[in-house]
Design an enzyme around this catalytic site. Structure first.
Site, short mmCIF file in Angstrom:
data_model
loop_
_atom_site.label_atom_id
_atom_site.label_comp_id
_atom_site.label_asym_id
_atom_site.label_seq_id
_atom_site.Cartn_x
_atom_site.Cartn_y
_atom_site.Cartn_z
N ASN A 185 -29.54 -39.05 8.90
CA ASN A 185 -29.73 -40.29 8.12
C ASN A 185 -29.99 -41.49 9.04
OD1 ASN A 185 -27.26 -40.71 9.27
ND2 ASN A 185 -26.16 -41.14 7.38
N ASP A 216 -17.73 -42.40 19.95
CA ASP A 216 -17.03 -42.30 18.66
C ASP A 216 -15.97 -41.20 18.68
OD1 ASP A 216 -18.80 -40.16 18.63
OD2 ASP A 216 -20.02 -40.93 17.01
N HIS A 253 -28.09 -42.34 11.71
CA HIS A 253 -26.93 -42.96 12.36
C HIS A 253 -26.95 -42.72 13.87
CE1 HIS A 253 -24.14 -39.25 11.50
NE2 HIS A 253 -24.45 -39.22 12.76
N GLU A 301 -23.42 -45.95 10.39
CA GLU A 301 -24.13 -45.38 9.25
C GLU A 301 -25.10 -46.41 8.65
OE1 GLU A 301 -23.92 -42.32 8.74
OE2 GLU A 301 -21.89 -41.53 8.59
C1 GLP Z 1 -22.56 -36.90 14.94
C2 GLP Z 1 -21.99 -37.90 15.99
C3 GLP Z 1 -23.08 -38.58 16.74
C4 GLP Z 1 -24.15 -37.57 17.05
C5 GLP Z 1 -24.86 -37.26 15.74
C6 GLP Z 1 -25.86 -36.12 15.84
O1 GLP Z 1 -21.99 -36.94 13.70
N1 GLP Z 1 -21.14 -38.87 15.47
O2 GLP Z 1 -22.55 -39.18 17.92
O3 GLP Z 1 -25.06 -38.08 17.95
O4 GLP Z 1 -23.94 -37.07 14.69
O5 GLP Z 1 -25.21 -34.89 15.94
P1 GLP Z 1 -25.97 -33.55 16.24
O6 GLP Z 1 -26.43 -33.62 17.66
O7 GLP Z 1 -24.93 -32.48 16.05
O8 GLP Z 1 -27.10 -33.44 15.29
#
Ligand code: GLP
Length: 234
Positions: free
Chosen positions: A130, A67, A132, A137
């Site tokens: 959440n 992403d 995702h 989402e």
């Molecule tokens: C982000 C990214 C994801 C990531 C997730 C968890 O917003 N888009 O690819 O895996 O959320 O992030 P974190 O590891 O900072 O909790």
């Protein structure tokens, strides 16, 4: 689906990096699906050390990030381009023309590009609180391809700490659930107590749009790699 619980985030980072290293050794032309976020930071640090210690030849490796924020300049310190370059790409001998991000071309062309490259051999994913995965989402379809997505309110709220100027991106370009499930192997990584609740819900839930990570149960080769904090409610 397998679940592996390790003591702490250091152990998780070592394990994840060694799995990626093994993948590269076994198949030097591997296509890797890569995620960003806080969870991945120690993993990329460890992976750089391993790759450079073993002097691995990465000339045939292709990476496909899962992403990127929509319209955020790639030079912005919060862009995933910046993150990946800073934590991984600039430290290893990867060919820059083998590095791909979904927002640099028409979203639907990203899936075609992945297909043409032979598919993703191994994808590593984090999980949002959440549920995702990448930026799929809650409410997303199991049939979703790479596309522009609106970020959930809770995601914007968690991201707001990184955008003190208040200009929080509202959209992202994300691989779809279909793109993810086509990967040959998937590793979902979660560490810290912040992820305990969503990990417990994901592991208990039937695959459904309410918790996008629950769709991973539809895949035969998925590993949930957790530290004891993230696994504390399972
Ligand atoms: C982000 C990214 C994801 C990531 C997730 C968890 O917003 N888009 O690819 O895996 O959320 O992030 P974190 O590891 O900072 O909790």
């Amino acid at each position: 689906m397998k679940t592996l619980v390790l003591k702490n985030s250091d152990e998780v980072a070592k394990k994840a990096a060694s799995i990626l290293l093994q993948q590269i050794k076994n198949k030097p032309q591997s296509n890797l699906g890569l995620a960003t976020g806080q969870t991945m930071i120690p993993i990329y640090k460890e992976l750089c050390l391993l790759i450079n210690n073993k002097k691995l030849n990465l000339s045939k490796i292709k990476t496909f990030n899962v992403d990127e924020y929509h319209t955020l300049p790639i030079t912005d310190k919060n862009s995933y381009h910046y993150y990946m370059n800073n934590l991984l790409f600039k430290h290893i001998n990867i060919n820059p023309s083998n590095i791909f991000f979904p927002q640099s071309l028409k979203p639907s062309n990203y899936d075609k590009l992945i297909k043409k490259a032979g598919g993703i051999d191994m994808m590593i994913l984090g999980i949002g609180s959440n549920g995702h995965i990448a930026f799929n989402e809650p409410g997303c379809s199991i049939k979703s391809n790479t596309r522009i997505v609106k970020l959930a309110e809770s995601t914007k709220k968690s991201n707001s700490v990184f955008f003190p100027n208040g200009k929080i991106p509202l959209k992202a370009v994300s691989v779809g659930i279909k793109t993810i499930l086509k990967s040959k192997k998937i590793i979902l990584i979660a560490t810290t107590k912040n992820k305990a609740e969503i990990i417990s819900k994901t592991l208990k839930a039937k695959p459904s749009p309410a918790i996008p990570a629950s769709y991973l149960k539809r895949h035969k080769k998925v590993l949930f790699l957790l530290d004891s904090d993230a696994a504390s409610l399972i």
